[in-house]
Design an enzyme around this catalytic site. Sequence first.
Site, short mmCIF file in Angstrom:
data_model
loop_
_atom_site.label_atom_id
_atom_site.label_comp_id
_atom_site.label_asym_id
_atom_site.label_seq_id
_atom_site.Cartn_x
_atom_site.Cartn_y
_atom_site.Cartn_z
N GLY A 31 0.81 -1.22 0.00
CA GLY A 31 0.00 0.00 0.00
C GLY A 31 0.84 1.27 0.00
N HIS A 37 4.21 1.63 -8.23
CA HIS A 37 3.17 0.60 -8.16
C HIS A 37 2.23 0.71 -9.37
CE1 HIS A 37 3.95 1.18 -3.68
NE2 HIS A 37 4.18 -0.10 -3.86
#
Length: 287
Positions: A31, A37
């Site tokens: 996260g 990402h």
Amino acid sequence: MKIIQSIDEMQEFSQRARGEGKTIAFVPTMGYLHEGHASLMREGRNRADILVASIFVNPTQFGKGEDFETYPRDMERDSKIAAEAGVDVIFTPTAAEMYPAGYQTYVNVEGLSLPLCGASRPGHFRGVTTVVTKLFNIVRPHTSLFGRKDFQQLAVIRRMTADLNLGVEIVGMPIVREPDGLAMSSRNAYLSSEERQQALCLYKAMRQIAWLYRHGERSAKILRKVAVAEINAKPSAAVDYVELRNSVTLEEVTAADDATLLALAVKIGKTRLIDNCILGEESQDGA
Ligand code: PAF
């Protein structure tokens, strides 16, 4: 975009998708997503019918005194970034379900897990390989994507996937950098503005080594010394390691060549950052 928390539900979803002949790409994350990402997610989107990303701050890969409790978390922001990158499902299990009372099974890759981050963070890769194996068993992906910023992690996961015949294609993706060269990392959020400036010493040291390499310097000892001096010139920086290693075996080298990995871990204040490059690749783009 669907958000799934339960392991059973995630397994049922994947089983159904596979039963319908669909392919699944998977991006595991902890996260606090950034462009690095998102680049993995966009590539995953291109490679399969269904794109799953996991968000799970995995307690077993943090050592005592590390930043497990303070690791940045922001599900709302992450959901937005994931949706924009084309994610179909975010899998976000709880630690209690991943590691219930009585849990006692771990996956360990031997040689490749030992040097570099494995030496500085004992047990770290055992936690990574354990959680990635569990996530693969739950999400059942055909393909999984990892960033090359965690070069050793990628090598360890490739080895594990081959050794255990997990049947997942592992894709390594280029490091994504800020415009000034700092490698993107969720941990950059810890840096004060002064530290953020000093954190550039990792990238500057790499560029300097690549320049020296391109101009004929091959001694790993000399290249290392120059990088350490560049980093030590910054008052907030403390070298954890600066190493030149064979990029396949991760064994130390004395004479650098095009396939040599330059890997760095440096503490900027309290924040530990890593970066790396392959000398032959780095010196091609005019370093
Ligand atoms: O690279 C990471 O964020 C983590 O190590 C991973 C692969 C998601 C496992 O927790």
